[in-house]
Design an enzyme around this catalytic site. Structure first.
Site, PDB file in Angstrom:
ATOM      1  N   HIS A 115       3.573  -2.350 -12.428  1.00 43.04           N
ATOM      2  CA  HIS A 115       2.371  -2.161 -13.245  1.00 43.04           C
ATOM      3  C   HIS A 115       2.514  -0.818 -13.950  1.00 43.04           C
ATOM      4  O   HIS A 115       2.726   0.193 -13.276  1.00 43.04           O
ATOM      5  CB  HIS A 115       1.117  -2.143 -12.370  1.00 43.04           C
ATOM      6  CG  HIS A 115       0.864  -3.444 -11.659  1.00 43.04           C
ATOM      7  ND1 HIS A 115      -0.191  -3.634 -10.809  1.00 43.04           N
ATOM      8  CD2 HIS A 115       1.533  -4.629 -11.700  1.00 43.04           C
ATOM      9  CE1 HIS A 115      -0.166  -4.880 -10.351  1.00 43.04           C
ATOM     10  NE2 HIS A 115       0.876  -5.490 -10.860  1.00 43.04           N
ATOM     11  N   HIS A 165       8.692  -6.993  -6.760  1.00 45.76           N
ATOM     12  CA  HIS A 165       7.480  -6.382  -7.307  1.00 45.76           C
ATOM     13  C   HIS A 165       7.286  -5.016  -6.647  1.00 45.76           C
ATOM     14  O   HIS A 165       7.291  -4.901  -5.421  1.00 45.76           O
ATOM     15  CB  HIS A 165       6.274  -7.290  -7.038  1.00 45.76           C
ATOM     16  CG  HIS A 165       5.058  -6.976  -7.846  1.00 45.76           C
ATOM     17  ND1 HIS A 165       4.489  -5.717  -7.886  1.00 45.76           N
ATOM     18  CD2 HIS A 165       4.288  -7.752  -8.661  1.00 45.76           C
ATOM     19  CE1 HIS A 165       3.424  -5.744  -8.688  1.00 45.76           C
ATOM     20  NE2 HIS A 165       3.285  -6.966  -9.177  1.00 45.76           N
ATOM     21  N   HIS A 169      -7.576 -13.438  -9.898  1.00 42.93           N
ATOM     22  CA  HIS A 169      -6.756 -14.642 -10.064  1.00 42.93           C
ATOM     23  C   HIS A 169      -7.463 -15.871  -9.483  1.00 42.93           C
ATOM     24  O   HIS A 169      -8.195 -15.756  -8.500  1.00 42.93           O
ATOM     25  CB  HIS A 169      -5.416 -14.491  -9.343  1.00 42.93           C
ATOM     26  CG  HIS A 169      -4.592 -13.341  -9.845  1.00 42.93           C
ATOM     27  ND1 HIS A 169      -3.290 -13.137  -9.459  1.00 42.93           N
ATOM     28  CD2 HIS A 169      -4.873 -12.335 -10.713  1.00 42.93           C
ATOM     29  CE1 HIS A 169      -2.813 -12.052 -10.053  1.00 42.93           C
ATOM     30  NE2 HIS A 169      -3.758 -11.542 -10.816  1.00 42.93           N
ATOM     31  N   ASP A 221      -9.380  -9.086 -13.774  1.00 39.66           N
ATOM     32  CA  ASP A 221      -8.206  -9.305 -12.913  1.00 39.66           C
ATOM     33  C   ASP A 221      -8.539  -9.964 -11.582  1.00 39.66           C
ATOM     34  O   ASP A 221      -8.254  -9.422 -10.518  1.00 39.66           O
ATOM     35  CB  ASP A 221      -7.448  -7.977 -12.699  1.00 39.66           C
ATOM     36  CG  ASP A 221      -6.082  -8.206 -12.048  1.00 39.66           C
ATOM     37  OD1 ASP A 221      -5.663  -9.382 -11.898  1.00 39.66           O
ATOM     38  OD2 ASP A 221      -5.447  -7.204 -11.678  1.00 39.66           O
ATOM     39  N   HIS A 241      -3.826 -11.836 -16.579  1.00 34.77           N
ATOM     40  CA  HIS A 241      -4.039 -10.502 -17.144  1.00 34.77           C
ATOM     41  C   HIS A 241      -4.187 -10.528 -18.670  1.00 34.77           C
ATOM     42  O   HIS A 241      -5.070  -9.859 -19.213  1.00 34.77           O
ATOM     43  CB  HIS A 241      -2.880  -9.563 -16.760  1.00 34.77           C
ATOM     44  CG  HIS A 241      -2.773  -9.325 -15.288  1.00 34.77           C
ATOM     45  ND1 HIS A 241      -1.763  -8.584 -14.726  1.00 34.77           N
ATOM     46  CD2 HIS A 241      -3.553  -9.735 -14.254  1.00 34.77           C
ATOM     47  CE1 HIS A 241      -1.924  -8.543 -13.411  1.00 34.77           C
ATOM     48  NE2 HIS A 241      -2.994  -9.247 -13.100  1.00 34.77           N
ATOM     49  N   HIS A 290       4.014 -14.494 -14.844  1.00 36.02           N
ATOM     50  CA  HIS A 290       3.161 -14.666 -13.664  1.00 36.02           C
ATOM     51  C   HIS A 290       2.129 -15.714 -14.036  1.00 36.02           C
ATOM     52  O   HIS A 290       1.351 -15.518 -14.979  1.00 36.02           O
ATOM     53  CB  HIS A 290       2.443 -13.365 -13.305  1.00 36.02           C
ATOM     54  CG  HIS A 290       3.301 -12.375 -12.577  1.00 36.02           C
ATOM     55  ND1 HIS A 290       2.947 -11.061 -12.414  1.00 36.02           N
ATOM     56  CD2 HIS A 290       4.484 -12.539 -11.939  1.00 36.02           C
ATOM     57  CE1 HIS A 290       3.898 -10.447 -11.710  1.00 36.02           C
ATOM     58  NE2 HIS A 290       4.843 -11.314 -11.415  1.00 36.02           N
ATOM     59  N   TYR A 345       1.701  -2.218  -5.606  1.00 35.49           N
ATOM     60  CA  TYR A 345       0.697  -2.143  -6.682  1.00 35.49           C
ATOM     61  C   TYR A 345      -0.032  -0.816  -6.712  1.00 35.49           C
ATOM     62  O   TYR A 345      -0.771  -0.526  -7.639  1.00 35.49           O
ATOM     63  CB  TYR A 345      -0.261  -3.339  -6.658  1.00 35.49           C
ATOM     64  CG  TYR A 345      -0.936  -3.626  -5.353  1.00 35.49           C
ATOM     65  CD1 TYR A 345      -1.933  -2.787  -4.867  1.00 35.49           C
ATOM     66  CD2 TYR A 345      -0.595  -4.753  -4.607  1.00 35.49           C
ATOM     67  CE1 TYR A 345      -2.554  -3.053  -3.665  1.00 35.49           C
ATOM     68  CE2 TYR A 345      -1.215  -5.021  -3.393  1.00 35.49           C
ATOM     69  CZ  TYR A 345      -2.194  -4.169  -2.928  1.00 35.49           C
ATOM     70  OH  TYR A 345      -2.810  -4.427  -1.744  1.00 35.49           O
ATOM     71  N   GLU A 355       4.616  -5.123 -16.520  1.00 28.00           N
ATOM     72  CA  GLU A 355       3.693  -6.253 -16.436  1.00 28.00           C
ATOM     73  C   GLU A 355       2.521  -6.035 -17.392  1.00 28.00           C
ATOM     74  O   GLU A 355       1.973  -4.939 -17.483  1.00 28.00           O
ATOM     75  CB  GLU A 355       3.199  -6.420 -14.988  1.00 28.00           C
ATOM     76  CG  GLU A 355       2.263  -7.610 -14.830  1.00 28.00           C
ATOM     77  CD  GLU A 355       1.986  -7.978 -13.386  1.00 28.00           C
ATOM     78  OE1 GLU A 355       2.637  -7.430 -12.471  1.00 28.00           O
ATOM     79  OE2 GLU A 355       1.097  -8.822 -13.178  1.00 28.00           O
ATOM     80  N   ARG A 385       0.814  -1.212   0.000  1.00 25.98           N
ATOM     81  CA  ARG A 385       0.000   0.000   0.000  1.00 25.98           C
ATOM     82  C   ARG A 385       0.853   1.269   0.000  1.00 25.98           C
ATOM     83  O   ARG A 385       0.355   2.366   0.129  1.00 25.98           O
ATOM     84  CB  ARG A 385      -0.976  -0.005   1.177  1.00 25.98           C
ATOM     85  CG  ARG A 385      -2.190  -0.882   0.895  1.00 25.98           C
ATOM     86  CD  ARG A 385      -3.121  -0.981   2.092  1.00 25.98           C
ATOM     87  NE  ARG A 385      -2.476  -1.627   3.231  1.00 25.98           N
ATOM     88  CZ  ARG A 385      -2.365  -2.947   3.364  1.00 25.98           C
ATOM     89  NH1 ARG A 385      -2.841  -3.734   2.452  1.00 25.98           N
ATOM     90  NH2 ARG A 385      -1.759  -3.470   4.411  1.00 25.98           N
ATOM     91  N   ASP A 419       1.664 -11.820 -17.456  1.00 23.94           N
ATOM     92  CA  ASP A 419       0.776 -12.388 -16.442  1.00 23.94           C
ATOM     93  C   ASP A 419      -0.352 -13.120 -17.185  1.00 23.94           C
ATOM     94  O   ASP A 419      -1.107 -12.505 -17.940  1.00 23.94           O
ATOM     95  CB  ASP A 419       0.224 -11.261 -15.555  1.00 23.94           C
ATOM     96  CG  ASP A 419      -0.607 -11.777 -14.382  1.00 23.94           C
ATOM     97  OD1 ASP A 419      -1.542 -12.564 -14.632  1.00 23.94           O
ATOM     98  OD2 ASP A 419      -0.329 -11.389 -13.243  1.00 23.94           O
ATOM     99  N   GLU A 439       0.842 -16.400  -8.471  1.00 25.81           N
ATOM    100  CA  GLU A 439       0.182 -15.361  -7.650  1.00 25.81           C
ATOM    101  C   GLU A 439      -1.267 -15.784  -7.467  1.00 25.81           C
ATOM    102  O   GLU A 439      -2.191 -14.992  -7.631  1.00 25.81           O
ATOM    103  CB  GLU A 439       0.226 -14.006  -8.363  1.00 25.81           C
ATOM    104  CG  GLU A 439       1.599 -13.482  -8.675  1.00 25.81           C
ATOM    105  CD  GLU A 439       1.547 -12.211  -9.521  1.00 25.81           C
ATOM    106  OE1 GLU A 439       0.845 -12.193 -10.554  1.00 25.81           O
ATOM    107  OE2 GLU A 439       2.194 -11.235  -9.128  1.00 25.81           O
TER     108      GLU A 439
HETATM  109 ZN    ZN Z   1      -3.531  -9.473 -11.193  1.00 25.83          ZN
HETATM  110 FE    FE Z   2       0.857 -10.427 -11.887  1.00 29.01          FE
HETATM  111 FE    FE Z   3       1.546  -7.497 -10.521  1.00 27.22          FE
END
Ligand code: ZN
Ligand code: FE
Ligand code: FE
Length: 279
Positions: free
Chosen positions: A109, A69, A228, A226, A181, A213, A72, A144, A39, A178, A258
């Site tokens: 991202h 990573h 998963h 999105d 994605h 991913h 996000y 990504e 965050r 991904d 993920e």
């Molecule tokens: Zn995702």
């Molecule tokens: Fe991903």
């Molecule tokens: Fe990601």
């Protein structure tokens, strides 16, 4: 190394060495971690002893290709200048830290243009990359592929190319594909994997593809959601994943799960996927 290089996203809360030990315990040959609280906010400094202990443990156990990573929430193409400035500082600071782990790659991202339009978003992303990338940095920065949820940039291979071609030090850039994605973004990797990868090669170039991913999706192709799902329990399906991990263009890449799992679930998925891999 021989065989499938597969791991999953792990928490770095107990330190770098503990994270690598967890990877080893669940049979992973690689792992992904957040550079800081997802965050956002200030990150604790990394302890060089801990990082070094992780690196030597990984060498011993043939764990490689750690993937860092970015948080996000980082949005380098936000409409508000203050949000962009914060993203730029975070990005710069992450690349500085990652000099401690020269074998690591950095995944982010591309961001959400929040109403400015993809064109403006792409220009802002490229501008940020031109400000943060350095000749001497060790980490390859991976864009990504995104599902196209909301105003996400990077939902098509063309958008990724448009970013890359505007970046001066583009030799520092790669792509992380991904599977959830791209599927949600409208690429049918279940029925048309070859064609999708040919298209990626034509538009971006397969030499840019550095990581995958590995996620199933709760929703149909093109849904831009999105969400998963565990491997084989979603709309992409187990047979497609068997083709993905064995595909000549992908099989040597590192794969990162993920999926919605605790460690035991990850261990099980890693074991299952290794069983599907053709040596
Ligand atoms: Zn995702
Ligand atoms: Fe991903
Ligand atoms: Fe990601």
């Amino acid at each position: 190394m021989m065989g499938l290089r597969i791991g999953c996203h792990l928490s770095s809360a107990k330190g770098f060495l503990a994270m690598a030990q967890t990877a080893d315990r669940i049979g992973a040959g690689t792992f992904q971690f957040f550079t800081r609280n997802p965050r956002g906010g200030a990150a604790k400094e990394w302890r060089p002893e801990d990082v070094e202990a992780m690196r030597s443990f990984c060498r011993e156990k043939d764990i490689a290709k750690p993937l860092a990573h970015a948080p996000y929430t980082l949005n380098v193409c936000a409409a508000q200048p203050r949000v962009r400035e914060f993203a730029l500082e975070t990005f710069t600071d992450d690349l500085r830290r990652l000099q401690m782990i020269p074998e690591a790659m950095y995944n982010f991202h591309p961001g959400s243009h929040v109403g400015q339009g993809a064109e403006a978003g792409i220009a802002l992303i490229a501008d940020t990359l031109n400000r943060v990338l350095r000749e001497e940095q060790t980490a390859t920065v991976l864009l990504e592929t995104m599902a196209g949820k909301g105003s996400e940039v990077g939902r098509s291979f063309e958008e990724l190319r448009q970013i890359i071609e505007r970046v001066e030090l583009s030799q520092k850039l790669g792509v992380c594909l991904d599977t959830c994605h791209v599927w949600d973004g409208g690429y049918d990797i279940a029925e048309h994997l070859d064609e999708t990868l040919e298209e990626f090669d034509r538009v971006v170039g397969l030499e840019r593809l550095q990581a995958v991913h590995l996620n199933d999706s709760m929703n149909p192709c093109g849904s831009h959601k999105d969400r998963h799902q565990k491997i084989g329990q979603g709309c992409i399906g187990r047979e497609a994943f068997e083709r993905i991990i064995n595909h000549p263009a992908l099989r040597a890449l590192p794969f990162y799960l993920e999926t919605p799992n605790e460690l035991e679930g990850y261990q099980e998925e890693i074991r299952m996927l290794k069983g599907l891999y053709r040596e």
